[in-house]
Design a protein around this motif. Structure first.
Motif, short mmCIF file in Angstrom:
data_model
loop_
_atom_site.label_atom_id
_atom_site.label_comp_id
_atom_site.label_asym_id
_atom_site.label_seq_id
_atom_site.Cartn_x
_atom_site.Cartn_y
_atom_site.Cartn_z
N VAL A 25 0.85 -1.19 0.00
CA VAL A 25 0.00 0.00 0.00
C VAL A 25 0.89 1.24 0.00
CG1 VAL A 25 -1.80 1.27 1.25
CG2 VAL A 25 -1.76 -1.24 1.32
N SER A 26 0.49 2.26 -0.72
CA SER A 26 1.11 3.58 -0.60
C SER A 26 0.24 4.46 0.28
CB SER A 26 1.26 4.24 -1.98
OG SER A 26 2.28 3.64 -2.74
N VAL A 27 0.86 5.09 1.29
CA VAL A 27 0.14 6.02 2.15
C VAL A 27 0.71 7.41 1.89
CG1 VAL A 27 -0.48 6.63 4.51
CG2 VAL A 27 -0.27 4.22 3.87
N VAL A 28 -0.11 8.26 1.30
CA VAL A 28 0.31 9.57 0.82
C VAL A 28 -0.31 10.64 1.71
CG1 VAL A 28 0.32 11.12 -1.18
CG2 VAL A 28 0.33 8.63 -1.53
N SER A 29 0.50 11.60 2.14
CA SER A 29 -0.03 12.71 2.93
C SER A 29 0.29 14.03 2.25
CB SER A 29 0.53 12.70 4.36
OG SER A 29 1.93 12.69 4.38
N ALA A 30 -0.68 14.95 2.29
CA ALA A 30 -0.54 16.22 1.59
C ALA A 30 0.53 17.10 2.23
CB ALA A 30 -1.88 16.95 1.56
N ILE A 59 0.82 13.86 8.84
CA ILE A 59 1.57 12.63 9.09
C ILE A 59 1.00 11.79 10.23
CG2 ILE A 59 3.80 11.78 9.98
CD1 ILE A 59 5.18 13.69 8.06
N PRO A 60 0.55 12.35 11.36
CA PRO A 60 -0.02 11.49 12.41
C PRO A 60 -1.16 10.61 11.92
CG PRO A 60 0.45 13.65 13.30
CD PRO A 60 0.66 13.76 11.82
N VAL A 61 -2.04 11.17 11.08
CA VAL A 61 -3.14 10.39 10.55
C VAL A 61 -2.62 9.32 9.59
CG1 VAL A 61 -5.27 10.49 9.19
CG2 VAL A 61 -4.75 12.29 10.84
N ALA A 62 -1.67 9.70 8.75
CA ALA A 62 -1.07 8.73 7.83
C ALA A 62 -0.38 7.61 8.58
CB ALA A 62 -0.06 9.44 6.91
N HIS A 63 0.30 7.94 9.68
CA HIS A 63 0.99 6.92 10.47
C HIS A 63 0.00 5.98 11.16
CE1 HIS A 63 5.42 8.24 10.93
NE2 HIS A 63 4.96 8.53 9.71
N GLU A 64 -1.18 6.49 11.53
CA GLU A 64 -2.19 5.59 12.10
C GLU A 64 -2.58 4.54 11.07
OE1 GLU A 64 -5.73 6.62 14.92
OE2 GLU A 64 -6.53 6.65 12.87
N GLU A 93 5.55 5.15 2.69
CA GLU A 93 5.09 6.46 3.12
C GLU A 93 5.59 7.53 2.16
OE1 GLU A 93 5.33 9.41 7.05
OE2 GLU A 93 6.41 7.51 7.01
N ILE A 94 4.67 8.32 1.63
CA ILE A 94 5.01 9.44 0.75
C ILE A 94 4.41 10.69 1.39
CG2 ILE A 94 4.74 10.47 -1.52
CD1 ILE A 94 4.23 6.81 -1.38
N SER A 95 5.26 11.58 1.89
CA SER A 95 4.79 12.72 2.67
C SER A 95 5.05 14.05 1.96
CB SER A 95 5.47 12.74 4.04
OG SER A 95 5.22 11.55 4.75
N ASP A 96 4.23 15.03 2.30
CA ASP A 96 4.41 16.42 1.87
C ASP A 96 4.40 16.56 0.36
OD1 ASP A 96 4.59 19.10 2.43
OD2 ASP A 96 6.76 19.11 2.72
N VAL A 97 3.35 16.05 -0.28
CA VAL A 97 3.23 16.13 -1.74
C VAL A 97 1.90 16.79 -2.12
CG1 VAL A 97 4.76 14.20 -2.26
CG2 VAL A 97 2.34 13.75 -1.82
N GLY A 98 1.49 17.79 -1.36
CA GLY A 98 0.20 18.43 -1.57
C GLY A 98 0.12 19.25 -2.83
N VAL A 103 -13.31 8.02 4.04
CA VAL A 103 -13.60 7.67 5.43
C VAL A 103 -13.74 8.96 6.24
CG1 VAL A 103 -12.42 5.45 5.26
CG2 VAL A 103 -11.16 7.46 6.07
N ASN A 104 -14.02 8.81 7.51
CA ASN A 104 -14.28 9.96 8.37
C ASN A 104 -13.02 10.78 8.63
OD1 ASN A 104 -15.79 11.70 9.95
ND2 ASN A 104 -16.42 10.15 11.43
N ILE A 105 -13.20 11.97 9.18
CA ILE A 105 -12.10 12.89 9.44
C ILE A 105 -11.09 12.26 10.40
CG2 ILE A 105 -11.51 15.15 10.40
CD1 ILE A 105 -14.40 16.01 9.62
N ASP A 106 -9.82 12.31 10.04
CA ASP A 106 -8.70 11.82 10.85
C ASP A 106 -8.72 10.31 11.08
OD1 ASP A 106 -7.67 14.38 11.07
OD2 ASP A 106 -8.53 14.75 13.06
N ASN A 107 -9.50 9.58 10.29
CA ASN A 107 -9.68 8.15 10.54
C ASN A 107 -8.68 7.30 9.74
OD1 ASN A 107 -10.70 5.74 11.46
ND2 ASN A 107 -12.65 5.89 10.38
N GLY A 108 -7.41 7.39 10.12
CA GLY A 108 -6.40 6.57 9.46
C GLY A 108 -6.65 5.09 9.68
N PHE A 109 -7.12 4.73 10.86
CA PHE A 109 -7.46 3.33 11.15
C PHE A 109 -8.53 2.82 10.19
CE2 PHE A 109 -10.63 0.60 13.21
CZ PHE A 109 -9.87 -0.54 13.42
N GLY A 110 -9.58 3.60 10.00
CA GLY A 110 -10.65 3.18 9.11
C GLY A 110 -10.19 3.03 7.68
#
Length: 237
Positions: A90-95, A100-105, A119-124, A199-206
């Motif tokens: 899986v690729s987990v991309v964060s803007a 990052i905390p949500v992506a890390h969850e 993990e691909i971070s800061d690519v907004g 998914v819902n706001i901040d729901n990295g788990f979901g």
């Protein structure tokens, strides 16, 4: 009594293929300690989410030493053996870095269930060249989780560029009109990128749980085998 307050669902794996997670944010230290003691007695590992370092420090020492804790995502693996494949599924991309905390969850949840994630971070969208530099690797993933706050535009952009399943996680990052993530969530729900899951706001788990369901689809037996090896469960029955 704590036994009246807590009813753990250890049969969930048999029904849907993965365990119940323990949301710690609104639970007392006493409730969490009771849950962990029950897990010890029944020999069940647990994924703990939204566990603060303050609550962690207040738990009995015997329980603390059996928790693999990540302060960024505020997740803990209790009495769990990690099984990480050699390559990411899986690729987990964060803007932005604030997402990052949500992506890390999401990443830690996938790790708990034996699925590797890149993990691909800061690519907004404020600097799309950053995303384009990483696009080839992202396109190779069967599932892409995208965490974004502010205007929530990145999931739509990614959804229009990749063939894999895209799961949007709007985050509460932002101020003013961002409205604690509601603007990002509405943008994701209104996306014109076809087939975007939200998914819902901040729901990295979901988001990670959606990814698990996609990867365990019967049309992808290699992913099902990875999951079964990690969790000791046979989903073919």
């Amino acid at each position: 009594m704590l036994s009246d307050q807590v009813k753990l669902d250890f049969q969930r794996r048999e029904r849907i293929g993965f365990d119940e997670a323990v949301l710690c944010e609104w639970k007392s230290v006493e409730q969490i300690a009771y849950i962990l003691q029950t897990a010890i007695e029944t020999k069940n590992p647990l994924l703990l989410t939204r566990l603060t370092d303050i609550k962690l420090a207040a738990l009995p020492e015997m329980q603390r030493k059996n928790i693999d804790y990540d302060p960024v995502s505020r997740t803990g693996f209790f009495a769990a053996e990690l099984f990480i494949p050699a390559h990411a599924e899986v690729s987990v991309v964060s803007a932005g870095s604030s997402d990052i905390p949500v992506a890390h969850e999401a990443i830690r949840t996938l790790q708990y269930f034996g699925i590797g994630a890149s993990e691909i971070s800061d690519v907004g969208v404020a600097g799309l060249w950053r995303l384009m530099e990483r696009l080839e690797g992202i396109r190779a993933s069967k599932v892409i989780i995208v965490a974004a706050g502010m205007d929530g535009a990145l999931p739509s952009v990614v959804g229009g560029l990749v063939p894999g399943s895209v799961i949007a996680v709007p985050t509460s990052v932002g101020y003013g009109a961002s409205d604690s993530g509601r603007t990002a969530m509405n943008a994701c729900l209104a996306s014109c990128a076809a087939g975007l899951a939200v998914v819902n706001i901040d729901n990295g788990f979901g988001a990670a749980c959606v990814a698990l369901r996609v990867l365990r689809d019967t049309k992808a037996p290699q992913y099902r085998m990875l999951f079964e090896a990690a969790q000791g469960v046979n989903l073919s029955k």
